[in-house]
Each structure stands twice: as C-alpha cells, then as structure tokens.
Scaffold this motif. Structure first.
Motif, PDB file in Angstrom:
ATOM      1  N   PRO A  49       7.507   0.845   4.046  1.00 41.06           N
ATOM      2  CA  PRO A  49       7.628   1.392   5.398  1.00 41.06           C
ATOM      3  C   PRO A  49       8.845   2.304   5.483  1.00 41.06           C
ATOM      4  O   PRO A  49       9.913   1.980   4.998  1.00 41.06           O
ATOM      5  CB  PRO A  49       7.796   0.156   6.273  1.00 41.06           C
ATOM      6  N   GLU A  50       8.652   3.457   6.049  1.00 35.29           N
ATOM      7  CA  GLU A  50       9.725   4.440   6.175  1.00 35.29           C
ATOM      8  C   GLU A  50       9.555   5.132   7.512  1.00 35.29           C
ATOM      9  O   GLU A  50       8.653   5.941   7.660  1.00 35.29           O
ATOM     10  CB  GLU A  50       9.635   5.437   5.017  1.00 35.29           C
ATOM     11  N   SER A  51      10.358   4.805   8.473  1.00 33.50           N
ATOM     12  CA  SER A  51      10.271   5.293   9.856  1.00 33.50           C
ATOM     13  C   SER A  51       8.846   5.136  10.381  1.00 33.50           C
ATOM     14  O   SER A  51       8.353   4.039  10.462  1.00 33.50           O
ATOM     15  CB  SER A  51      10.824   6.713   9.975  1.00 33.50           C
ATOM     16  N   HIS A  52       8.157   6.223  10.655  1.00 34.14           N
ATOM     17  CA  HIS A  52       6.823   6.162  11.247  1.00 34.14           C
ATOM     18  C   HIS A  52       5.711   6.240  10.208  1.00 34.14           C
ATOM     19  O   HIS A  52       4.543   6.231  10.556  1.00 34.14           O
ATOM     20  CB  HIS A  52       6.647   7.298  12.255  1.00 34.14           C
ATOM     21  N   PHE A  53       6.048   6.340   8.947  1.00 34.28           N
ATOM     22  CA  PHE A  53       5.049   6.537   7.905  1.00 34.28           C
ATOM     23  C   PHE A  53       5.113   5.436   6.865  1.00 34.28           C
ATOM     24  O   PHE A  53       6.157   4.819   6.659  1.00 34.28           O
ATOM     25  CB  PHE A  53       5.270   7.878   7.192  1.00 34.28           C
ATOM     26  N   LYS A  78       2.454  10.232   2.014  1.00 37.32           N
ATOM     27  CA  LYS A  78       2.184   9.348   3.147  1.00 37.32           C
ATOM     28  C   LYS A  78       0.795   8.750   2.996  1.00 37.32           C
ATOM     29  O   LYS A  78      -0.159   9.466   2.658  1.00 37.32           O
ATOM     30  CB  LYS A  78       2.224  10.135   4.456  1.00 37.32           C
TER      31      LYS A  78
END
Length: 171
Positions: A49-53, A78
């Motif tokens: 998981p990386e911020s919103h993506f 992504k």
C-alpha cells in the motif's frame, strides 16, 4: 627527427576467443522468480500500500525460468482491476503463460505510466490490426527472449498494461 607515421590501413583488432559467445549468452546468475499462482493469497501478497494506490511489492521479471530478465522495478506499477484484453487467439497462448480470461471478464493488471522509459527491459510488437475507428494496440514482450504477450498498450498512448498473471515476481 620525424614523427611516427600513422597509417589508415592498420590491421583490424581481433576479438579474443569466446567473447562473442559470452556476450550472446543469457545471464545465469539471475535469482529465481515466482508466478502469481504460487502466492497463497494471490495478488494481495504482491502489492504494497502506498498512499492511494497499490504498487508492485517485488521486481517484475520474465516468467521464463531460463531468462528471468528484469522487466520492471519494485514500486513503479499500480495495481488496477479492469476488463481482460484478448492479446492472442485462445488456442495460441504460449505454454509458459496462463490464458487470459475472456473479455469482458475482469483481470488484474499492472499499470505503468507515463512512458515506456519506466521499464527496465520490455519489447513492443508492431501495431496490430484493429476494427475501423478503434485504437491500435501493441503487445508487450520480454525484450531478452521475446516471451509474450505479457501485456499491451495503445499505439501512441501513455499507459502500459502488464497482466499480473503473466509476469514473474522476484521476492
């Protein structure tokens, strides 16, 4: 005293024996990769998981065990769930690649943007014929051994799609 003469007819340098064969031989020191099917929790195990993506947690590589060429580094793509794309006739899927679901069934894809320069090593097919008015597609293949298609892109587009099930994961 005069300077030594230089002749434009000097003898060509010879390559030492074995150099050309070594250059053409694939690297044997590449770590092994895993298929998506080998992960017990599937795609949820190969994302971070990386911020919103959700980004690729591992390097993506050619799934051919004898090749293993690095296609994309960790954290570049992504995860996107979207309809499948028919990349080849169902009866012509290479043995090392799982068949794609029939469109419009959903598949998991790695989206790479904004340019092919994000890849470490990828090859493109010639544009495929398409329906009149439809965008032309190019297929993505391993640039080292030509295994594919592992993904696709629209001609002139800025989105490059790798099928999650058709790449190797270097853990």
């Amino acid at each position: 005293m005069s300077a030594p003469s230089t002749s434009s007819t000097s003898a060509p340098e010879q390559m030492p024996p074995g150099v050309m064969e070594a250059l053409l031989r694939p690297s044997q020191n590449r770590p092994a990769s895993r298929s998506l099917a080998s992960f017990s929790d599937g795609v949820t195990e190969v994302v971070m998981p990386e911020s919103h993506f959700l980004l690729n947690k591992y390097d993506l590589c050619c799934p051919r065990p004898e090749c293993g060429s690095l296609i994309l580094r960790t954290g570049v793509a992504k995860l996107i769930e979207k309809p499948s794309v028919q990349m080849e006739p169902a009866d012509r899927t290479p043995a090392l690649l799982p068949p794609m679901p029939e469109p419009p069934a959903v598949a998991n894809w790695w989206l790479v943007t904004p340019s092919p320069m994000e890849f470490e090593n990828i090859g493109f097919s010639k544009p495929l014929s398409s329906e009149p008015g439809a965008a032309q597609m190019k297929l993505l293949v391993c640039a080292e051994c030509d295994l594919g298609p592992v993904g696709w892109s629209e001609v002139g587009g800025t989105e490059f799609w790798l099928a999650c099930s058709r790449v190797g994961y270097r853990t």
